[in-house]
Design a protein around this motif. Structure first.
Motif, mmCIF file in Angstrom:
data_model
loop_
_atom_site.group_PDB
_atom_site.id
_atom_site.type_symbol
_atom_site.label_atom_id
_atom_site.label_comp_id
_atom_site.label_asym_id
_atom_site.label_seq_id
_atom_site.Cartn_x
_atom_site.Cartn_y
_atom_site.Cartn_z
ATOM 1 N N LEU A 198 45.980 31.090 41.086
ATOM 2 C CA LEU A 198 45.198 32.274 40.772
ATOM 3 C C LEU A 198 45.129 33.207 41.982
ATOM 4 N N MET A 199 44.939 32.631 43.164
ATOM 5 C CA MET A 199 44.918 33.435 44.378
ATOM 6 C C MET A 199 46.280 34.086 44.615
ATOM 7 N N LEU A 248 48.487 34.887 42.385
ATOM 8 C CA LEU A 248 48.669 35.938 41.377
ATOM 9 C C LEU A 248 47.935 37.216 41.791
ATOM 10 N N THR A 249 46.706 37.080 42.283
ATOM 11 C CA THR A 249 45.967 38.265 42.715
ATOM 12 C C THR A 249 46.638 38.912 43.923
ATOM 13 N N LEU A 274 49.698 40.825 42.529
ATOM 14 C CA LEU A 274 49.299 42.068 41.870
ATOM 15 C C LEU A 274 48.847 43.114 42.881
ATOM 16 N N ARG A 275 48.064 42.695 43.865
ATOM 17 C CA ARG A 275 47.589 43.635 44.886
ATOM 18 C C ARG A 275 48.769 44.198 45.679
ATOM 19 N N ASN A 279 40.117 47.470 40.151
ATOM 20 C CA ASN A 279 40.141 47.113 41.564
ATOM 21 C C ASN A 279 39.049 46.078 41.869
ATOM 22 N N LEU A 321 40.009 42.705 40.280
ATOM 23 C CA LEU A 321 41.037 42.026 41.066
ATOM 24 C C LEU A 321 40.432 41.394 42.319
ATOM 25 N N SER A 322 39.564 42.132 42.988
ATOM 26 C CA SER A 322 38.895 41.597 44.175
ATOM 27 C C SER A 322 37.974 40.432 43.813
ATOM 28 N N VAL A 333 38.265 38.309 41.229
ATOM 29 C CA VAL A 333 39.076 37.127 40.895
ATOM 30 C C VAL A 333 39.650 36.504 42.170
ATOM 31 N N ALA A 334 40.090 37.352 43.100
ATOM 32 C CA ALA A 334 40.595 36.842 44.382
ATOM 33 C C ALA A 334 39.490 36.101 45.124
ATOM 34 N N SER A 343 38.863 32.729 43.479
ATOM 35 C CA SER A 343 39.928 31.764 43.783
ATOM 36 C C SER A 343 39.792 31.244 45.212
#
Length: 142
Positions: A83-84, A86-87, A90-91, A106, A109-110, A112-113, A116
């Motif tokens: 998961l980390m 993936l973020t 994407l970033r 934004n 995304l932050s 979820v990061a 993770s």
């Protein structure tokens, strides 16, 4: 030990692919600034390959997989790390392509990061306690 080594090999393949992707993607887009994509490769090597190689050796020496909490660590770590990654992917893509993210996306995304990273921290803390417990168990045996 077999699943641990297979996972280490899988993370190695992902690390190599991410390194090639970073190099080629930034070259195709004529991007020369630092980007999150540049550290994706090393994160996968250390947190994926390195951790699971170490675990394979530890399992051979002190049988850490027999610990009841090991499966909890294994599951949490292997949910959090991809998961980390993936973020980060994407970033990095949005940085290179100069895609303007909405405030909501934004933040998501932050968030979820961040989650993770918290999952990884909890998993690694759990792993340290597992290793300590198994080392003490081995010490008592001797």
């Amino acid at each position: 030990m077999r699943r641990t080594m297979n996972l280490s090999i899988g993370y190695f393949i992902a690390a190599m692919i991410s390194g090639v992707f970073y190099r080629e993607f930034t070259k195709w887009n004529e991007y020369t600034q630092p980007t999150v994509l540049g550290v994706l490769h090393t994160h996968l090597l250390i947190l994926g390959v390195g951790v699971f190689l170490l675990l394979a050796v530890l399992n051979k020496q002190i049988k850490i997989e027999r610990n009841k909490q090991y499966n909890s660590f294994f599951l949490l770590y292997n949910l959090s790390l991809p998961l980390m990654m993936l973020t980060m992917l994407l970033r990095g893509i949005t940085e290179v392509k100069a895609i303007s993210l909405s405030k909501m996306f934004n933040g998501m995304l932050s968030g979820v990061a961040g989650l993770s990273h918290i999952g990884l921290a909890i998993a690694l803390c759990l792993l340290l306690f597992i290793i300590k417990k198994e080392l003490l168990r081995e010490e008592v045996k001797q």
